[in-house]
Design an enzyme around this catalytic site. Structure first.
Site, PDB file in Angstrom:
ATOM      1  N   LYS A   1      46.048  38.191 -10.031  1.00  9.52           N
ATOM      2  CA  LYS A   1      45.945  36.810  -9.556  1.00  9.52           C
ATOM      3  C   LYS A   1      45.900  36.771  -8.022  1.00  9.52           C
ATOM      4  CE  LYS A   1      48.663  35.263 -13.537  1.00  9.52           C
ATOM      5  NZ  LYS A   1      47.505  35.027 -14.396  1.00  9.52           N
TER       6      LYS A   1
ATOM      7  N   GLY B   1      45.714  32.198 -20.806  1.00  9.46           N
ATOM      8  CA  GLY B   1      45.722  31.994 -22.251  1.00  9.46           C
ATOM      9  C   GLY B   1      47.121  31.734 -22.772  1.00  9.46           C
ATOM     10  N   ASN B   2      48.129  32.245 -22.052  1.00  2.04           N
ATOM     11  CA  ASN B   2      49.510  32.010 -22.458  1.00  2.04           C
ATOM     12  C   ASN B   2      49.932  30.561 -22.276  1.00  2.04           C
ATOM     13  OD1 ASN B   2      50.605  34.628 -23.311  1.00  2.04           O
ATOM     14  ND2 ASN B   2      50.082  35.263 -21.238  1.00  2.04           N
TER      15      ASN B   2
ATOM     16  N   LYS C   1      40.273  37.013 -16.236  1.00  2.00           N
ATOM     17  CA  LYS C   1      39.817  35.635 -16.033  1.00  2.00           C
ATOM     18  C   LYS C   1      39.978  35.176 -14.587  1.00  2.00           C
ATOM     19  CE  LYS C   1      43.571  32.634 -15.830  1.00  2.00           C
ATOM     20  NZ  LYS C   1      44.611  33.601 -15.615  1.00  2.00           N
TER      21      LYS C   1
ATOM     22  N   LYS D   1      43.924  45.772 -19.090  1.00  2.00           N
ATOM     23  CA  LYS D   1      44.014  44.362 -19.480  1.00  2.00           C
ATOM     24  C   LYS D   1      44.845  44.199 -20.748  1.00  2.00           C
ATOM     25  CE  LYS D   1      42.981  39.948 -19.661  1.00  2.00           C
ATOM     26  NZ  LYS D   1      43.604  39.007 -18.720  1.00  2.00           N
TER      27      LYS D   1
END
Length: 364
Positions: A290, A36-37, A229, A140
């Site tokens: 990630k 989102g960044n 995500k 989160k």
């Protein structure tokens, strides 16, 4: 582009055969995850105008990946859902997640359409376990960063849980793992249609978190959480029998001693090596998830019969060079030796983060 893709396909071995669209020539089915960044450039306010500008810069990079590959795009929503939560304190995070998915899906669709892609944003529900331990230890990050005093005041006045994110503080919410992606068959239907240049945008922000009612499993209820995500993108890639998963960051691939004068970047690594060295564990709210998502995709795909599955982590600006391994880190099983290959050392000036990149692996 084709020669680069040909080289990486030789490197990563033959992909599993599947029934792609008869009108499309593709080398691989790939899920691509952006944070989102990526839609909030450093130092700029989170506005729709700024998001549209950032998406317009990103679109050609994503389009380049679609030239020879079947791409499914997923995205984060950390900054956006946090802003929405500030505006609408009475709304629950499942509703806010759905709103941010629509907002970001629209922004990405507009930008991708301008470069010849046919984007299809899909409101995606994802089943989670409401009793998972994640609800007892929120991790989160959502929303903007705060100084210590402001974060403490917000935590006391609004009942937030806040944690350190680098030198600043951010709100944290529960992030349970995804168990079931409800719209996965709709995504598969789009991919196997006879339309060219279709690009599904799915599982935005990790999807809308829902749970099944135990007394009536067909009934769904929203859950107050934000799913990671990358974890959801990993599961989506497994469910779609994808050849690869690419996780785009704003800090490059996987580094050892990131930001230090003797830092070095991995070119290839096996899941076993990453697990054995606890790679990313110093960044539990950002790079850690990630790396775990990449590991999970490779291991779960192999368990499902896709022995040539690979994942990659790299910088968004290098998206077109990641599959050919010119940039970033590729995670796969068949690496000889100790399970890692390092990139050649670069001058210190090239590997030390620049001033604007002091938080290189922020979650989105």
């Amino acid at each position: 582009m084709f020669s680069r893709i040909h080289r990486v396909n030789t490197l990563l071995s033959q992909s599993l055969s599947r029934s792609y669209s008869s009108t499309s020539r593709v080398d691989a089915r790939v899920v691509v995850a952006v944070g989102g960044n990526a839609l909030q450039r450093r130092g700029e306010r989170l506005t729709i105008e700024n998001m549209l500008k950032a998406a317009a810069e990103m679109a050609p990079m994503i389009a380049d990946l679609t030239k020879d590959n079947e791409v499914i795009l997923t995205h984060g929503n950390g900054p956006q859902v946090g802003e929405l939560a500030l505006e609408r304190s009475a709304a629950t995070f499942d509703v806010l997640g759905a709103e941010s998915m629509g907002q970001i899906g629209y922004v990405l669709a507009q930008a991708l359409s301008s470069v010849g892609i046919k984007p299809v944003p899909i409101l995606t529900q994802v089943v989670v376990d409401p009793q998972h331990e994640a609800f007892r230890d929120p991790t989160k990050f959502v929303g903007p960063i705060y100084g210590a005093k402001e974060a403490n005041a917000l935590a006391q006045s609004l009942g937030w849980t806040v944690k350190a994110d680098g030198e600043y503080f951010r709100r944290v919410v529960p992030s349970p793992p995804p168990q079931e992606i409800l719209q996965v068959h709709a995504i598969e239907t789009l991919l196997t249609s006879d339309q060219d240049n279709i690009l599904p945008i799915a599982c935005g922000g990790g999807g809308v978190p829902v749970a099944r009612v135990s007394s009536c499993p067909s009934t769904l209820i929203g859950v107050e959480a934000v799913i990671d995500k990358d974890a959801c993108g990993s599961k989506l890639a497994v469910d779609l029998k994808s050849d690869g998963l690419i996780i785009l960051t704003d800090g490059g691939g996987i580094w050892e001693r990131f930001g230090k004068p003797d830092a070095r970047e991995m070119k290839y690594a096996t899941p076993e090596y990453l697990l054995g060295t606890k790679a990313g564990k110093n960044f539990p709210g950002s790079m850690g998830p990630k790396i775990q998502a990449a590991i999970d995709f490779v291991q779960n795909s192999v368990a499902a019969g896709n022995t040539n599955a690979w994942a990659a982590i790299g910088d968004l600006k290098d998206a077109s060079k990641i599959m050919s391994n010119e940039e970033g880190t590729i995670i796969k099983n068949d690496i000889e030796g100790e399970g890692v290959v390092w990139r050649p050392s670069a001058p210190v000036s090239e590997i030390t983060p620049k001033k604007e990149s002091q938080e290189p692996h922020r979650s989105g």
